[in-house]
Design a protein around this motif. Structure first.
Motif, PDB file in Angstrom:
ATOM      1  N   GLY A  33      97.859 -30.797  74.204  1.00 58.41           N
ATOM      2  CA  GLY A  33      99.110 -31.407  74.637  1.00 58.41           C
ATOM      3  C   GLY A  33      99.219 -32.882  74.312  1.00 58.41           C
ATOM      4  N   LEU A  34      98.477 -33.332  73.325  1.00 57.83           N
ATOM      5  CA  LEU A  34      98.489 -34.748  72.961  1.00 57.83           C
ATOM      6  C   LEU A  34      99.639 -35.052  72.012  1.00 57.83           C
ATOM      7  CD1 LEU A  34      94.665 -35.180  72.365  1.00 57.83           C
ATOM      8  CD2 LEU A  34      95.963 -35.651  74.445  1.00 57.83           C
ATOM      9  N   ASN A  59      86.966 -42.534  69.642  1.00 54.87           N
ATOM     10  CA  ASN A  59      88.427 -42.441  69.620  1.00 54.87           C
ATOM     11  C   ASN A  59      88.844 -41.404  68.602  1.00 54.87           C
ATOM     12  OD1 ASN A  59      87.986 -43.797  67.249  1.00 54.87           O
ATOM     13  ND2 ASN A  59      89.461 -45.395  67.623  1.00 54.87           N
ATOM     14  N   GLY A  60      90.068 -40.931  68.733  1.00 57.59           N
ATOM     15  CA  GLY A  60      90.580 -39.931  67.816  1.00 57.59           C
ATOM     16  C   GLY A  60      92.097 -39.892  67.854  1.00 57.59           C
ATOM     17  N   THR A  61      92.662 -39.419  66.770  1.00 59.75           N
ATOM     18  CA  THR A  61      94.111 -39.300  66.642  1.00 59.75           C
ATOM     19  C   THR A  61      94.434 -37.886  66.177  1.00 59.75           C
ATOM     20  OG1 THR A  61      94.219 -41.631  66.003  1.00 59.75           O
ATOM     21  CG2 THR A  61      96.164 -40.288  65.558  1.00 59.75           C
ATOM     22  N   PRO A  62      95.207 -37.125  66.963  1.00 56.01           N
ATOM     23  CA  PRO A  62      95.550 -35.766  66.530  1.00 56.01           C
ATOM     24  C   PRO A  62      96.666 -35.773  65.488  1.00 56.01           C
ATOM     25  CG  PRO A  62      96.500 -36.200  68.679  1.00 56.01           C
ATOM     26  CD  PRO A  62      95.690 -37.413  68.314  1.00 56.01           C
TER      27      PRO A  62
END
Length: 176
Positions: A33-34, A59-62
């Protein structure tokens, strides 16, 4: 290092510790749900019956593949077809995409890569029916194909053959 005591689980914290997730017994967690394209910061620490250990951050970016564009219109001319499409609603979290235009006819299928949302295809065969579909592409891959758009070009007529005139009494008669 488990501190000589069995690890009982893990605590995950999202957004610099503002959102705790856990305890978790497994060694994986899927945060759903990001918002695509938004960077998230997580920290994780193990715990045992003595207490919580030191944490580490990641850290991460979908991202995802883009959604399908919509073909909006076509323009036709002698041996050319102009096509216009709308960029996808969902770019998959990226700020831009490129496009693949697929042209299918009885002569086969061709793919064309481009950066804009319109293009004029030249050197088409007049009278041949063409079928167009467009997809958007980002670093995650190619998205689904658009709706179909069909088009057939027709040429201008050839010059009339045997054009001639005959003189009459105050008139000219033209024939071809």
């Amino acid at each position: 290092n488990d501190g000589n005591e069995d690890v009982l689980g893990y605590f995950i914290y999202k957004n610099k510790g503002k959102t705790p997730i856990g305890p978790i017994a497994s060694t994986y967690y899927n945060d759903t749900g990001l918002i695509k394209g938004k960077n998230y910061l997580y920290s994780i620490c193990a715990y045992n019956k003595v207490g919580k250990g030191l944490g580490v951050e990641v850290n991460g970016t979908p991202y995802s593949r883009p959604s399908a564009p919509d073909i909006l219109s076509k323009d036709l001319g002698d041996r050319w077809i102009g096509l216009t499409w709308r960029r996808p609603i969902d770019l998959g979290g990226y700020t831009s995409v490129t496009y693949k235009v697929y042209i299918t006819s009885s002569e086969g299928t061709q793919g064309h890569e481009m950066n804009s949302t319109s293009h004029v295809f030249e050197n088409m065969t007049n009278g041949l029916e063409y079928h167009f579909r467009v997809s958007a592409v980002n670093p995650k891959g190619e998205g689904p194909l658009s709706n179909w758009m069909n088009a057939t070009t027709y040429g201008i007529p050839a010059e009339p053959l045997n054009f001639r005139s005959s003189a009459g009494d105050g008139s000219l008669l033209f024939r071809w």
